[in-house]
Scaffold this motif. Structure first.
Motif, PDB file in Angstrom:
ATOM      1  N   GLN A   2       6.229   2.019   5.817  1.00  0.00           N
ATOM      2  CA  GLN A   2       6.092   0.778   3.948  1.00  0.00           C
ATOM      3  C   GLN A   2       7.061  -0.229   5.483  1.00  0.00           C
ATOM      4  O   GLN A   2       7.107  -1.585   3.952  1.00  0.00           O
ATOM      5  N   PHE A   3       8.513  -0.059   6.005  1.00  0.00           N
ATOM      6  CA  PHE A   3       9.144  -1.738   6.662  1.00  0.00           C
ATOM      7  C   PHE A   3       7.953  -2.092   7.366  1.00  0.00           C
ATOM      8  O   PHE A   3       9.202  -2.743   8.377  1.00  0.00           O
ATOM      9  N   ALA A   4       7.444  -1.490   8.139  1.00  0.00           N
ATOM     10  CA  ALA A   4       6.872  -1.878   9.369  1.00  0.00           C
ATOM     11  C   ALA A   4       7.180  -3.312   9.465  1.00  0.00           C
ATOM     12  O   ALA A   4       7.419  -4.394  10.632  1.00  0.00           O
ATOM     13  N   VAL A  41       0.801  -0.664  -0.528  1.00  0.00           N
ATOM     14  CA  VAL A  41       0.398  -0.217   0.077  1.00  0.00           C
ATOM     15  C   VAL A  41       0.343   1.051   0.016  1.00  0.00           C
ATOM     16  O   VAL A  41       1.034   2.324  -0.686  1.00  0.00           O
ATOM     17  N   THR A  42       1.763   1.032   0.566  1.00  0.00           N
ATOM     18  CA  THR A  42       3.056   2.333   0.967  1.00  0.00           C
ATOM     19  C   THR A  42       3.609   3.205  -0.385  1.00  0.00           C
ATOM     20  O   THR A  42       4.126   4.359  -0.837  1.00  0.00           O
ATOM     21  N   ASN A  43       3.727   1.202  -0.884  1.00  0.00           N
ATOM     22  CA  ASN A  43       4.841   1.911  -1.935  1.00  0.00           C
ATOM     23  C   ASN A  43       3.748   1.547  -3.180  1.00  0.00           C
ATOM     24  O   ASN A  43       4.069   2.325  -4.617  1.00  0.00           O
ATOM     25  N   LEU A  44       2.423   1.747  -3.211  1.00  0.00           N
ATOM     26  CA  LEU A  44       1.693   2.681  -4.522  1.00  0.00           C
ATOM     27  C   LEU A  44       0.638   3.031  -4.617  1.00  0.00           C
ATOM     28  O   LEU A  44       1.436   4.211  -4.657  1.00  0.00           O
ATOM     29  N   SER A  45      -0.736   2.963  -3.688  1.00  0.00           N
ATOM     30  CA  SER A  45      -1.101   3.850  -3.433  1.00  0.00           C
ATOM     31  C   SER A  45      -0.063   5.207  -2.130  1.00  0.00           C
ATOM     32  O   SER A  45      -0.334   6.374  -2.765  1.00  0.00           O
ATOM     33  N   GLY A  46       0.568   5.024  -2.074  1.00  0.00           N
ATOM     34  CA  GLY A  46       1.628   6.246  -0.834  1.00  0.00           C
ATOM     35  C   GLY A  46       2.389   6.946  -1.644  1.00  0.00           C
ATOM     36  O   GLY A  46       2.126   8.061  -1.908  1.00  0.00           O
ATOM     37  N   SER A  47       2.350   5.665  -2.937  1.00  0.00           N
ATOM     38  CA  SER A  47       3.284   6.872  -3.707  1.00  0.00           C
ATOM     39  C   SER A  47       2.650   8.209  -4.579  1.00  0.00           C
ATOM     40  O   SER A  47       3.284   9.084  -4.334  1.00  0.00           O
ATOM     41  N   LEU A  48       1.293   8.164  -4.689  1.00  0.00           N
ATOM     42  CA  LEU A  48       0.564   9.293  -5.382  1.00  0.00           C
ATOM     43  C   LEU A  48       0.762  10.164  -3.971  1.00  0.00           C
ATOM     44  O   LEU A  48       0.919  11.252  -4.254  1.00  0.00           O
ATOM     45  N   ASN A  61      14.049  -2.271   0.016  1.00  0.00           N
ATOM     46  CA  ASN A  61      14.700  -0.660   0.066  1.00  0.00           C
ATOM     47  C   ASN A  61      15.035  -0.621  -0.975  1.00  0.00           C
ATOM     48  O   ASN A  61      14.920   0.338  -1.718  1.00  0.00           O
ATOM     49  N   ALA A  62      14.928  -1.950  -1.636  1.00  0.00           N
ATOM     50  CA  ALA A  62      15.204  -1.347  -3.191  1.00  0.00           C
ATOM     51  C   ALA A  62      14.327  -0.427  -3.932  1.00  0.00           C
ATOM     52  O   ALA A  62      14.080   0.399  -4.773  1.00  0.00           O
ATOM     53  N   ILE A  63      13.194  -1.180  -4.131  1.00  0.00           N
ATOM     54  CA  ILE A  63      11.826  -0.616  -4.681  1.00  0.00           C
ATOM     55  C   ILE A  63      10.890   0.517  -3.444  1.00  0.00           C
ATOM     56  O   ILE A  63      10.327   0.437  -4.896  1.00  0.00           O
ATOM     57  N   ALA A  64      11.360   0.757  -2.690  1.00  0.00           N
ATOM     58  CA  ALA A  64      10.900   1.971  -1.448  1.00  0.00           C
ATOM     59  C   ALA A  64      11.443   2.802  -2.548  1.00  0.00           C
ATOM     60  O   ALA A  64      11.093   3.872  -3.075  1.00  0.00           O
ATOM     61  N   SER A  65      13.090   3.100  -2.968  1.00  0.00           N
ATOM     62  CA  SER A  65      13.499   3.633  -3.729  1.00  0.00           C
ATOM     63  C   SER A  65      13.368   4.380  -4.703  1.00  0.00           C
ATOM     64  O   SER A  65      13.513   5.327  -5.306  1.00  0.00           O
ATOM     65  N   LEU A 103      10.765   7.440  -8.800  1.00  0.00           N
ATOM     66  CA  LEU A 103       8.591   8.104  -9.870  1.00  0.00           C
ATOM     67  C   LEU A 103       8.125   8.566  -8.954  1.00  0.00           C
ATOM     68  O   LEU A 103       7.778   9.990  -9.887  1.00  0.00           O
ATOM     69  N   ALA A 104       8.106   9.004  -8.170  1.00  0.00           N
ATOM     70  CA  ALA A 104       6.590   9.616  -7.732  1.00  0.00           C
ATOM     71  C   ALA A 104       6.707  11.478  -7.277  1.00  0.00           C
ATOM     72  O   ALA A 104       6.595  12.692  -7.714  1.00  0.00           O
ATOM     73  N   VAL A 105       8.909  12.025  -7.181  1.00  0.00           N
ATOM     74  CA  VAL A 105       9.567  13.241  -7.454  1.00  0.00           C
ATOM     75  C   VAL A 105       8.253  13.469  -8.877  1.00  0.00           C
ATOM     76  O   VAL A 105       8.206  14.371  -9.436  1.00  0.00           O
ATOM     77  N   GLY A 106       9.228  12.528 -10.016  1.00  0.00           N
ATOM     78  CA  GLY A 106       8.869  12.953 -10.782  1.00  0.00           C
ATOM     79  C   GLY A 106       7.491  13.393 -11.635  1.00  0.00           C
ATOM     80  O   GLY A 106       6.999  13.874 -11.756  1.00  0.00           O
ATOM     81  N   LEU A 107       6.511  12.260 -10.693  1.00  0.00           N
ATOM     82  CA  LEU A 107       5.212  11.976 -11.340  1.00  0.00           C
ATOM     83  C   LEU A 107       4.525  13.705 -10.538  1.00  0.00           C
ATOM     84  O   LEU A 107       3.789  13.772 -11.020  1.00  0.00           O
TER      85      LEU A 107
END
Length: 492
Positions: free
Chosen positions: A404-406, A291-298, A417-421, A426-430
């Protein structure tokens, strides 16, 4: 990258600690929580995040010196973002193969030297090349630094550790316009990069002294097909974000986004079938991480869009000077830091998901409030809105990054960690691309209808960002009631 016993070995008493590197004393003695290490990594985060955004304030001066149009400098910005995103998965593999400390120190050196090369660049081609090298170094420096901290931190101390690592990502984009403007105006655009040289030198000395030598992971061969697929997907998506912000290239940007999605799906299929995949997708089975790496990226995209749109609203919309706009944006920074002493106790006291909900709704409300200010609005009121926005921004961002790491098992920290990075970058660019696209579309419609003024596009963008922030909530609300409760333990 497959799950390895490495992360447990970095924890005292962790299962497999004696096996991952022949039971070395160095791995067994890794600290559970080290504030100096977290501060060093946070400083690296700040330097990289500041550098990612500070060039925008010096664009006009650089273009004048190089004899090119300011818009042509977009290639230097895009090159940097592409390099950061593309080298993250390779950096994760290097950390497993050669050791996280060794790669981190090398990345700091490379980033510092590349900054010097940027300052000495005689033309746009040289600057773009140096920026690509900077991006590659940043891609290894930041994620690997976080990996070093995560591997030596118990779950009960994770809230505290993430709080140290979160503030640079919040603070750097906010202070970058002011710092960049002051350096460019009084010392020259070269100092936008030269400032990294003494910072990098001090960071290297500190890192050499305090950063531990974690265990090596399994030395698997590099997954070349996976690397090419994921780099192709990331590069296509980052470039698509840039093209979508320009009306002349929006169709090509949309086509490139489709290509990125296709390559991403192919990469996911490959990683599930490969013997030693570059990225282990197993962490996505953990609900809080997913969740934190998909919808949380928004949510992260929205947070990163605000430092882009607010200075433009104040300058282009209200006629403020760059320094005035930069000083006003500092109130977001004040809110970020002012609430920091309370974020850790807050997350120990209350469940993290409700904190995220309140922070997101509050953040969206401040965006709407900012959209209704005008040239005649009291600066005190504007500062107050931005201050409160900074408070909600800091609390929500820290909560997401902690959650996200809980529930990620220790053996999966490295791939997680690699996926979260990657998703974070990508969220920055988006965020910037969506904001720029919204401004352009709103201005076009307003001009065609003969309504609005210079500030209309930016005001509409703030309302859209508020709506997008709220859209990040539904998936998170489906998490189990006790999501992240493992972090609230105060036990040592």
């Amino acid at each position: 990258m497959t799950s390895t016993p490495g992360p447990e070995a970095g924890r005292p008493g962790g299962a497999g600690a004696a096996d991952s590197q022949g039971g070395t004393e160095e791995a067994a003695a890794a600290p559970r929580w080290s504030r100096p290490v977290a501060l060093v990594v946070a400083a690296a985060f700040f330097m990289e995040n500041l550098d990612a955004t500070i060039l925008s304030t010096a664009t006009a001066s650089v273009a004048q010196d190089f004899g090119v149009q300011p818009a042509q400098l977009g290639i230097a910005v895009t090159g940097y973002l592409v390099a950061v995103a593309a080298f993250i998965p390779l950096g994760a593999w290097l950390a497993e193969r050669w050791g996280a400390r060794r790669v981190f120190l090398a990345a700091v050196v490379l980033f510092t030297l590349a900054s010097l090369a940027c300052a000495l660049s005689p033309d746009l081609a040289a600057l773009t090349t140096a920026r690509v090298v900077q991006g590659a170094a940043g891609a290894m420096m930041v994620p690997i630094g976080r990996l070093i901290v995560l591997r030596s931190t118990e779950k009960s101390e994770l809230i505290k550790a993430i709080a140290y690592l979160t503030w640079p990502a919040l603070a750097a984009p906010v202070v970058a316009p002011l710092i960049g403007g002051l350096l460019t105006e009084h010392l020259g655009w070269e100092w936008v990069f030269l400032v990294n040289v003494p910072i990098g030198a001090l960071l290297l000395v500190a890192a050499w002294r305090v950063v531990p030598s974690p265990e090596l992971g399994d030395r698997h061969p590099l997954d070349w097909p996976g690397l090419l697929l994921v780099v192709g997907a990331i590069v296509a998506l980052v470039v698509a974000f840039e093209l979508l912000g320009d009306q002349a290239t929006v169709l090509f940007g949309a086509l490139l986004a489709v290509v990125a999605v296709a390559l991403g799906l192919a990469a996911g299929r490959w990683f599930r079938r490969a013997r030693h995949p570059l990225l282990d997708l197993e962490p996505f089975r953990v609900a809080t991480f997913r969740v934190t790496n998909l919808s949380g990226s928004l949510y992260r995209a929205v947070v990163n869009g605000v430092p882009f749109v607010v200075p433009l609203l104040l300058q282009d919309g209200f006629g403020w000077s760059p320094v005035e706009a930069g000083l006003m944006l500092m109130w977001v920074f004040v809110g970020n830091l002012g609430v920091k002493p309370f974020t850790t106790p807050l997350m120990h006291r209350f469940r993290i998901v409700p904190i995220i909900v309140v922070a997101t709704v509050g953040l969206a409300a401040t965006f709407v409030a900012a959209a209704f200010v005008g040239p005649d609005t009291s600066p005190v009121l504007v500062a107050g809105i931005l201050l409160v926005s900074g408070v909600f921004r800091s609390v929500g961002f820290t909560a997401y990054n902690t959650l996200q790491f809980a529930d990620v098992p220790a053996a999966q920290i490295a791939p997680a960690n690699a996926i979260a990075s990657i998703t974070g970058q990508l969220a920055v660019g988006l965020g910037v691309a969506l904001t720029a696209l919204t401004v352009r579309v709103a201005d076009t419609v307003a001009t065609a209808e003969g309504v609005g003024g210079a500030a209309t596009g930016y005001q509409v963008a703030l309302v859209v960002l508020a709506a997008l922030a709220l859209l990040s909530l539904p998936e998170g609300l489906r998490l189990p009631r006790g999501a992240g409760d493992s972090l609230r333990s105060r036990s040592a």
